[in-house]
Enzyme design. Structure first.
Site, PDB file in Angstrom:
ATOM      1  N   HIS A   1      -3.472  -5.528   1.051  1.00  0.00           N
ATOM      2  CA  HIS A   1      -3.288  -5.836   2.461  1.00  0.00           C
ATOM      3  C   HIS A   1      -3.668  -7.299   2.682  1.00  0.00           C
ATOM      4  O   HIS A   1      -4.497  -7.854   1.963  1.00  0.00           O
ATOM      5  CB  HIS A   1      -4.171  -4.942   3.332  1.00  0.00           C
TER       6      HIS A   1
ATOM      7  N   CYS B   1       0.827  -1.207   0.000  1.00  0.00           N
ATOM      8  CA  CYS B   1       0.000   0.000   0.000  1.00  0.00           C
ATOM      9  C   CYS B   1       0.870   1.268   0.000  1.00  0.00           C
ATOM     10  O   CYS B   1       1.531   1.557  -0.982  1.00  0.00           O
ATOM     11  CB  CYS B   1      -0.977  -0.025   1.176  1.00  0.00           C
TER      12      CYS B   1
END
Length: 501
Positions: free
Chosen positions: A436, A333
Site C-alpha cells: 500500500h 493487496c
C-alpha cells in the site's frame, strides 16, 4: 489535558476535516496536540511505526498536528467485512469479527475500558486533545451503549462543537433537532456551532446566524466555506470521489479504478490529486470501463466476494483482452491476490469457510492462501525494475493472504530482509504488489506516469514532491479555517471549561 470535541448533525458533515484543521491551527500556536477518535468505522487504515493499525483519519490528523500517530489516538477500529459483520481492531490489533448485535452486547465494557486507557495515556504526553465524534450524537436507538459521542465527551470532560452541513440542505432543522434530542446535561456541553460547506458570500447567511443564536442559544463560531481546493484525504467511502484533471481529456491520463463493493485503502490513490494531468474514475461495470490509459485493481476487505462480483460482471474476460492489447494494470493487496490462478481460504479468514477456494483472474502465475493471523507492517524495499529514477520504495502491508509464485515469473520488489514481493509482467504493464502507498513514492509514481504519458504521446512532467504538497495542504486548510473561525473565542471556552469542570 484541555480539549474540544467535534460532533456533527450527521455523517460526512466535515468533522474529520475540521478536526484536521484544528490540529494544525493549535499546533502552529505552540500547543502539543493529539487527535482522538474513540471508535472509527472504516476500511481505510493507517499503520503506525510499530506496525499497528488505526483509522486513516487519525493518522492524517496526527500528521497535521506534527506528531507521530499512535494506537491511543484511535483505540477501536471497526472494519466492515460484509453488510452484517465487522472486524474489531483494538489498540492496533485484530481481536475478533462479530455482528453488530454481538458487538453491542459483548464488547461494550471492553471498549469503554480501552477508551479510558487511551485518554489517560494521551494525557501524560499532550496538553490538548481534539476529539472527533461519529455520525450523530442523537441516534436514540443506540445511545444506551454509545462509545463515540457524548459518552466520550463526558469521559474526557471536554466541551463540544456541533457541525452542520449547509450544502445538503435542512441546516436549521438538523441543528434544532439535534440539540432538542440531547439530554439537558449533554446540551450544556455544546459551546458552539459551525456551519460547514457554505457556498457564496457568507454575508448572505448573517440572518441565519442570528436565528441560530437567538432560537438555539448557542453561538455560531464560524461559517466555513466549501473548500474544493483543499486536498486532504477523506475518512471513508462516504467521502470517496473522483479526481478530475485540470486539462482537456486528450491531454490527460485516464486511470480507471475498479470500484469493488468492499474496496479498502482507496487512499492509495490520493497522490494523484496532486498530478494536474491525471483523472481518476471509479468503474463498476465493463461498459463504463472504456479504454483507459491504466487500470488500478485496489485492495478489498472481502477478496473472495469482490472477486466473484468482478467475474460475474465480465471483468475477467475484459481484463485479459485489455492486458493482451497493450493495457497497463497495477493491482494492490487484495487486487494482487485476485490476479492469480487460485485463492484458497485455508483458515476461513476471508469467507468464514475453511478450505474455500475460488479461481482467480488468471493474469499472473501466483496462488494465494489465506491464514488466520493478519500481517500489518510498514515496509521498505527496492524496485527490481525501476521506473525512471525510482529505486527505493516504502509503504505498508495489511493482509491475511500469503501469495506464492507458482510458475517462473519476475518479482516486482525486493523487501528489506531479502524477501521478494509482487509480480512484474509484460515489461511492467502488469504489476501486482502488497505495498500500500506504492504511489506515495514520488520517483515511482513519476516514472510510472511518464511511461503512460510517452505512450499517449504527451510530454513528460517533472516529479511532484508529495510530502511538500501535503504539508502545504495542511497549512492551506488551517489558513482557510482560521480565517473564518473564531479560534480565540474557542480557546477561551476550552480554558473556562477546564477551570469550572
Amino acid at each position: 489535558m484541555k480539549g474540544i470535541m467535534v460532533q456533527g448533525t450527521a455523517s460526512d458533515v466535515g468533522k474529520s476535516l475540521i478536526c484536521t484543521a484544528l490540529c494544525r491551527i493549535f499546533a502552529r500556536r505552540g500547543y502539543k496536540v493529539t487527535p482522538f477518535k474513540s471508535q472509527n468505522m472504516s476500511n481505510n487504515s493507517y499503520i503506525t511505526v510499530e506496525g499497528l493499525e488505526i483509522g486513516r483519519a487519525q493518522g492524517i490528523q496526527a500528521e497535521a498536528a506534527m506528531e507521530e500517530a499512535s494506537v491511543y489516538m484511535n483505540p477501536i477500529l471497526l472494519k466492515p467485512r460484509n453488510d452484517r459483520e465487522a472486524e474489531i481492531v483494538c489498540f492496533g490489533q485484530a481481536v475478533d469479527t462479530v455482528s453488530g448485535v454481538k458487538y453491542r452486547d459483548g464488547f461494550y465494557k471492553r471498549g469503554l475500558e480501552a477508551i479510558k486507557q487511551a485518554l489517560a495515556t494521551l494525557s501524560q504526553s499532550f496538553d490538548m486533545v481534539v476529539i472527533e465524534g461519529a455520525g450523530s450524537p442523537v441516534e436514540v436507538n443506540l445511545n444506551d451503549r454509545e462509545l463515540v459521542n457524548m459518552k466520550v465527551a463526558e469521559l474526557a470532560d471536554v466541551p463540544v462543537i456541533l457541525v452542520a452541513d449547509i450544502e445538503r440542505g435542512g441546516v436549521f432543522a438538523s441543528l434544532y433537532g439535534t440539540l432538542e434530542l440531547l439530554q439537558p446535561n449533554e446540551r450544556k456541553r455544546v459551546v458552539g456551532i459551525i456551519v460547514n460547506k457554505f457556498r457564496g458570500d457568507p454575508e448572505l447567511f448573517s440572518s441565519g446566524v442570528q436565528w441560530i443564536e437567538q432560537h438555539l442559544g448557542v453561538p455560531v463560531l464560524g461559517v466555513l466555506p466549501h473548500l474544493p481546493g483543499v486536498r486532504i484525504e477523506g475518512e471513508d467511502s462516504l467521502s470517496k470521489g473522483q479526481v478530475t484533471s485540470v486539462l482537456p481529456r486528450d491531454q490527460s491520463i485516464d486511470i480507471a479504478v475498479l470500484d469493488l463493493p468492499y474496496l479498502s485503502n482507496y487512499t492509495d490513490l490520493e497522490p494523484f490529486r496532486y498530478e494536474e494531468d491525471v483523472a481518476i474514475r471509479f468503474v463498476s461495470s465493463v461498459d463504463a470501463l472504456g479504454r483507459p490509459d491504466a487500470i488500478i485493481l485496489p485492495g478489498t476487505k472481502s477478496t473472495f466476494h469482490d472477486l466473484q462480483i468482478l467475474k460475474e460482471k465480465g471483468f475477467k474476460e475484459r481484463l485479459h483482452e485489455y492486458v493482451t492489447t497493450d493495457g497497463t494494470v497495477v493491482a494492490i493487496c487484495g487486487g494482487f491476490q485476485m490476479l492469480g490462478h487460485r485463492l484458497i481460504d485455508v483458515a476461513g479468514s476471508d469467507t468464514g469457510i475453511k478450505g474455500a477456494t475460488i479461481d482467480g483472474l488468471d493474469l499472473a502465475p501466483v496462488e494465494t492462501r489465506f491464514a488466520e493471523k493478519k500481517k500489518t507492517v510498514r515496509s521498505l524495499g527496492q524496485l527490481l525494475h525501476p521506473f525512471g529514477t525510482a529505486k527505493d520504495i516504502y509503504g505498508f502491508e495489511i493482509h491475511l493472504g500469503e501469495t506464492d509464485i507458482v510458475d517462473p515469473s519476475i518479482p516486482a520488489f525486493l523487501r528489506v530482509g531479502n524477501h521478494t514481493d509482487g509480480v512484474y509482467l509484460h515489461e511492467g504493464r502488469l504489476i501486482g504488489t502488497y505495498f500500500h502507498h506504492l504511489f506515495f513514492n514520488d520517483d515511482f509514481r513519476s516514472g510510472w506516469l511518464n511511461t503512460l504519458r510517452r505512450k499517449k504521446g504527451l510530454r513528460e512532467r517533472p516529479t511532484v514532491e508529495l510530502e511538500k504538497c501535503r504539508r502545504a495542504s495542511y497549512d492551506q486548510l488551517a489558513d482557510e479555517v482560521e480565517r473564518v473561525l473564531h479560534v480565540d473565542s474557542l480557546l477561551e471556552k476550552m480554558e473556562r471549561w477546564g477551570e469550572t469542570s
